[in-house]
Design an enzyme around this catalytic site. Structure first.
Site, PDB file in Angstrom:
ATOM      1  N   CYS A   1      31.233  42.067  42.241  1.00  0.00           N
ATOM      2  CA  CYS A   1      31.616  43.317  41.574  1.00  0.00           C
ATOM      3  C   CYS A   1      30.849  43.527  40.281  1.00  0.00           C
ATOM      4  CB  CYS A   1      33.113  43.319  41.268  1.00  0.00           C
ATOM      5  SG  CYS A   1      34.117  42.445  42.465  1.00  0.00           S
TER       6      CYS A   1
ATOM      7  N   SER B   1      42.333  49.244  41.739  1.00  0.00           N
ATOM      8  CA  SER B   1      41.293  50.265  41.890  1.00  0.00           C
ATOM      9  C   SER B   1      41.096  50.590  43.373  1.00  0.00           C
ATOM     10  CB  SER B   1      39.976  49.775  41.270  1.00  0.00           C
ATOM     11  OG  SER B   1      39.603  48.522  41.835  1.00  0.00           O
TER      12      SER B   1
ATOM     13  N   ILE C   1      39.169  51.808  47.044  1.00  0.00           N
ATOM     14  CA  ILE C   1      37.943  51.665  47.829  1.00  0.00           C
ATOM     15  C   ILE C   1      37.267  53.027  47.863  1.00  0.00           C
ATOM     16  CG2 ILE C   1      37.091  51.352  50.184  1.00  0.00           C
ATOM     17  CD1 ILE C   1      39.168  49.145  50.518  1.00  0.00           C
TER      18      ILE C   1
ATOM     19  N   LYS D   1      40.027  52.197  37.644  1.00  0.00           N
ATOM     20  CA  LYS D   1      41.263  52.607  38.293  1.00  0.00           C
ATOM     21  C   LYS D   1      41.252  54.072  38.686  1.00  0.00           C
ATOM     22  CE  LYS D   1      45.213  52.685  40.015  1.00  0.00           C
ATOM     23  NZ  LYS D   1      44.808  53.940  40.651  1.00  0.00           N
TER      24      LYS D   1
ATOM     25  N   HIS E   1      36.025  52.518  41.771  1.00  0.00           N
ATOM     26  CA  HIS E   1      35.315  51.238  41.678  1.00  0.00           C
ATOM     27  C   HIS E   1      34.419  51.021  42.897  1.00  0.00           C
ATOM     28  CE1 HIS E   1      34.325  47.165  40.912  1.00  0.00           C
ATOM     29  NE2 HIS E   1      35.392  46.568  41.442  1.00  0.00           N
TER      30      HIS E   1
END
Length: 388
Positions: A83, A207, A209, A331, A335
């Protein structure tokens, strides 16, 4: 080492882009950044991405996106740090300028997570964890963060609602960001009614997809005379730092302390000649509510177990002492994992150049971004300064 300056940015809206391929999203972001910077060409392109090989059967993104953006022939490569891939790509771009290898480069972060079955995407995201020690035992990435949050609440005698002020703030800011995935404010009542995903994590603690691409143009001081003459806004990169910790949470010296965030931020402060109190706003990696709290504490903005008090007292709002997630954060903005670190720097640049619209932080002169790979194993921190 030479100074590096950000002179232009571009981004796609974050969301579900069924009609756009990964290469098209990335090319659009790069082209928008080049247009914003008034740049006809760049010498390098560094791409942040985590899962295109697993989810889309496509690797080799440096050359792929360079070609799609009309930049065939340049230096190009992909950075992968789970990430934190976007932050790693930004760091590559800064180092290319600082080292003298190039005078102007593009950095792009891109991810397309919605084109596959959610179960496949979830398995892919679990690759940010330690496979042998965590994922192979059936622990999803959300479940891993749920365990971290449960332990954090236990250690400091808190309840989930104590951390709810982080997503409430993020959604308040995301509601005013046209590029955010979620443009709707929420309150405590909404938080309490949101479904539990992995106890104690609720939907509003995690968060989403999503898909997205963001890009920025970085140049050396040799280009600044023409940039200043053009009147285009720019920001200086005061610091770029990275640090690591064990990928497996249970192997860390103190699981409730993000050591890599601490090391990365302290290295960045040292480079910039600053202290935590000098930072005017913070784009944190709030993929989960507990990560927002842990980041604030590791970076020296709050004491252990005290970050929630900053949020509850309004200190992280755009009018507060340390505005955070100013455009919605992970959020509410969303993300798209490999792109997130680039979105953070794009948004910091917009704040520092007075282009953040209704989310503008007044008198913003120094901004910090922190992009986390996995649950704290890789952490890239950047500090930017307003220049005009």
């Amino acid at each position: 080492m030479r100074d590096a300056y950000i002179i232009g940015v571009g981004q796609t809206a974050v969301g579900r882009h069924n009609d756009l391929s990964l290469r098209v999203m990335a090319a659009r972001a790069v082209e928008a950044a080049m247009h914003d910077a008034g740049a006809e060409s760049v010498e390098g392109l560094y791409v942040g991405n985590m899962l295109s090989g697993v989810l889309l059967n496509q690797q080799h993104l440096g050359a792929l996106i360079a070609d799609a953006a009309g930049l065939r022939g340049i230096d190009a490569a992909t950075a992968e740090a789970a990430c934190g891939s976007g932050g790693a790509a930004v760091r590559w771009g800064v180092m290319a300028i600082a080292s003298g290898q190039h005078d102007i480069v593009a950095v792009c972060g891109v991810e397309k997570l919605t084109a596959t079955d959610p179960r496949i995407t979830t398995r892919g995201l679990a690759m940010a964890a330690d496979y042998d020690e965590e994922a192979s035992h059936g622990v999803s990435f959300v479940a891993l963060n749920a365990m971290i949050m449960r332990r954090y609440l236990y250690e400091y005698n808190l309840i989930p609602e104590d951390l709810a002020y982080f997503p409430i703030n993020a959604h308040h800011n995301g509601a005013r960001n046209p590029n955010a995935m979620f443009q709707k404010a929420v309150d405590m009542r909404t938080y309490r009614r949101s479904p539990v995903v992995a106890d104690p994590i609720r939907v509003l603690d995690a968060s989403p997809i999503c898909d997205g691409a963001a890009a920025l143009i970085i140049c050396s001081g040799d280009r600044m005379a023409e940039i200043k003459a053009s009147g285009r806004p720019f920001a200086r990169v005061l610091a770029s730092a990275n640090a690591t910790d064990s990928v497996a949470v249970h192997s860390r010296a103190t699981p409730m302390f993000l050591q890599a965030s601490y090391l990365s931020s302290r290295r960045a402060y040292a480079q910039a000649g600053l202290e935590p109190q000098d930072i005017n706003f913070f784009e944190a990696h709030d993929a989960f509510s507990v990560m927002a709290a842990l980041s604030l504490e590791a970076c020296g903005f709050a004491g252990p177990g005290k970050a929630h008090e900053m949020a509850k007292e309004g200190e992280i709002t755009t009018e507060g002492r340390l505005p955070m997630s100013t455009m919605g954060g992970l959020k509410a903005r969303g993300h798209p994992v490999g792109a997130t670190g680039v979105y953070q720097v794009v948004e910091a640049y917009l704040q520092l150049t007075g282009r953040a619209g209704p989310n503008q932080v007044q008198n913003a002169a120094i901004g910090m971004t922190q992009n986390i790979g996995g649950s704290g194993a890789t952490v890239a921190t950047h500090i930017l300064q307003r220049m005009n």
